[in-house]
Design a protein around this motif. Structure first.
Motif, mmCIF file in Angstrom:
data_model
loop_
_atom_site.group_PDB
_atom_site.id
_atom_site.type_symbol
_atom_site.label_atom_id
_atom_site.label_comp_id
_atom_site.label_asym_id
_atom_site.label_seq_id
_atom_site.Cartn_x
_atom_site.Cartn_y
_atom_site.Cartn_z
ATOM 1 N N LYS A 109 0.855 -1.180 0.000
ATOM 2 C CA LYS A 109 0.000 0.000 0.000
ATOM 3 C C LYS A 109 0.891 1.231 0.000
ATOM 4 O O LYS A 109 2.058 1.187 0.391
ATOM 5 C CB LYS A 109 -0.923 0.021 1.229
ATOM 6 C CG LYS A 109 -2.039 -1.012 1.184
ATOM 7 C CD LYS A 109 -3.010 -0.805 2.336
ATOM 8 C CE LYS A 109 -4.181 -1.758 2.251
ATOM 9 N NZ LYS A 109 -5.156 -1.556 3.350
ATOM 10 N N ASP A 150 -3.767 -6.430 7.169
ATOM 11 C CA ASP A 150 -2.689 -5.610 6.614
ATOM 12 C C ASP A 150 -1.349 -6.009 7.217
ATOM 13 O O ASP A 150 -1.245 -6.318 8.406
ATOM 14 C CB ASP A 150 -2.941 -4.124 6.887
ATOM 15 C CG ASP A 150 -3.914 -3.511 5.896
ATOM 16 O OD1 ASP A 150 -4.284 -4.200 4.930
ATOM 17 O OD2 ASP A 150 -4.303 -2.346 6.089
ATOM 18 N N GLU A 302 -0.850 -2.997 -8.256
ATOM 19 C CA GLU A 302 -1.945 -2.260 -7.605
ATOM 20 C C GLU A 302 -3.091 -2.006 -8.588
ATOM 21 O O GLU A 302 -4.273 -2.174 -8.246
ATOM 22 C CB GLU A 302 -1.418 -0.927 -7.068
ATOM 23 C CG GLU A 302 -0.478 -1.074 -5.873
ATOM 24 C CD GLU A 302 0.254 0.216 -5.564
ATOM 25 O OE1 GLU A 302 -0.078 1.250 -6.203
ATOM 26 O OE2 GLU A 302 1.170 0.207 -4.728
#
Length: 408
Positions: A109, A150, A302
């Motif tokens: 991320k 995460d 992504e």
């Protein structure tokens, strides 16, 4: 135990005496390797078996170990939003160390989070601490844009990608008072962070709020939480079914750098193909980072995951393998944004070449009925388009197992 320990099986078959301590030792070793799962009986309500459970945790669970000197690697396993101003993020650290006021990168991320507070869990209590180290768990404060699952820092072989069951129903949720629309969205955002089985969506061209869920019980719980904890009364529309798409065959597409019609300083080639049901999305790169830098490859990956949220028929694409087999950049002109913007077009071209099939969500069922109504039950199941095994006789009852479409 005998089916995973040949020596124990041999002793049992030959009628040899099996010492209790040897058996316990084998169970300890196998359970720490996740080969067996000891089951204990008790009642938390009545306080029965609690001591045995605590002893078993120490005895059977694997030791938590890690290397504090290695790069940071941890996972978020719980989020508590009960105090909105002090969101609690529970982490399990496998390597490295987190200190107060450290900045942390979330794996795969773009966001970077700053740690504004740390609590350590000691004897069942949460106490302030200056750091959390490898092999331990802790509570972090100040992390805003994180979700359960995460990864903090780098990946780790012990962090498994667990595919949770996906919701199969979708409904629009609206507040009784329109003044609560923003508050409702904020409350649902917090609830979806705490519960990975609840998914939140917002209409693309309006402010309509949708939630993806499993069934009526979950809906009633959410309505109660919103009213009791947040003071928001809501109404929920009739549910619709969530379908998905999967490639029908292999498909490829490529856009070369500076190709006519391309406005990006990037070249991308992708291959898509169907994979086994339930495998989700598998992304593979055949291009080395020496040939195409990691920053560009991250941008491609992504974009791939973002693009798969809507396929040719308008549904999320799943059970698909995407292979990056071509990637070229210009050392002067190219930026990650070029690859991030080009990838969706290449991927959708590849999916269009493969075409997609619609996947219908199914419920697994087990039906236990009196044998006298077996014929009627089979007839009803056929009307529901159920796929089931031959009925099995169990005393005076019949057991039928199979799958039935959620829609019916």
């Amino acid at each position: 135990m005998c089916d995973i320990d040949e020596k124990l099986l041999e002793d049992y078959v030959n009628g040899e005496s099996i010492k209790r301590r040897n058996l316990e030792r084998k169970i300890e070793l196998k359970s720490r390797r996740a080969k067996v799962y000891p089951v204990l009986l008790g009642s938390a309500l009545k306080g029965i078996g609690i001591t045995n459970l605590m002893n078993a945790i120490i005895k059977y669970l694997p030791y938590s170990m890690g290397d504090e000197a290695k790069p940071l690697s941890g996972v978020v396993f719980k989020i508590d939003n009960s105090n909105v101003k002090n969101k609690k993020v529970y982490v399990r650290l496998f390597n490295g160390k987190i200190n107060l006021r450290d900045t942390i990168t979330i794996y795969h991320k773009n966001n970077i989070e700053k740690v504004k507070g740390i609590n350590d869990l000691v004897d069942g209590k949460s106490v302030e601490a200056g750091s959390v180290v490898a092999g331990d768990i802790g509570v972090l404060y100040g992390l805003k844009n994180v979700r359960i699952g995460d990864i903090l820092g780098d990946g780790h072989k012990k962090i498994r990608n667990i595919n949770l069951a996906q919701p199969v129903l979708k409904s629009q949720i609206t507040p009784i008072s329109q003044e609560d629309n923003i508050s409702l969205y904020e409350a649902l955002t917090l609830l979806s962070e705490e519960d990975p089985l609840l998914q939140l969506e917002v209409g693309e061209f309006n402010e309509e709020i949708y939630i993806n869920f499993f069934g009526e019980v979950q809906m009633e719980i959410i309505k109660t939480i919103l009213e009791v904890n947040y003071g928001i009364k809501v109404k929920i529309a009739d549910a619709s079914i969530i379908y998905k798409e999967t490639p029908a065959k292999e498909g490829v597409a490529i856009t070369r750098i500076w190709e006519k019609g391309s406005f990006f300083a990037a070249g991308v080639g992708l291959k898509v193909e169907p994979i086994e049901r339930g495998k989700g999305v598998v992304y593979v790169s055949e291009i080395t980072t020496g040939y195409l830098p990691r920053t560009f490859q991250n941008a491609i990956e992504e974009a791939v995951y973002d693009t798969l949220k809507q396929g040719l028929l308008g549904w999320e694409v799943t059970d698909i393998k995407i292979t990056l087999n071509y990637g070229v950049f210009d050392s002067v002109m190219s930026t990650p944004a070029d690859f991030r913007n080009l990838t969706p077009m290449v991927l959708m071209n590849a999916i269009n070449n493969a075409k997609t099939e619609l996947l219908e969500p199914m419920y697994e069922f087990q039906l236990k009925i009196n044998k006298n109504v077996c014929g009627k039950a089979v007839s009803d199941l056929n009307k529901l388009r159920a796929d089931f095994q031959n009925p099995v006789l169990s005393g005076e009852d019949i057991i039928i197992q199979g799958l039935v479409p959620v829609n019916t």
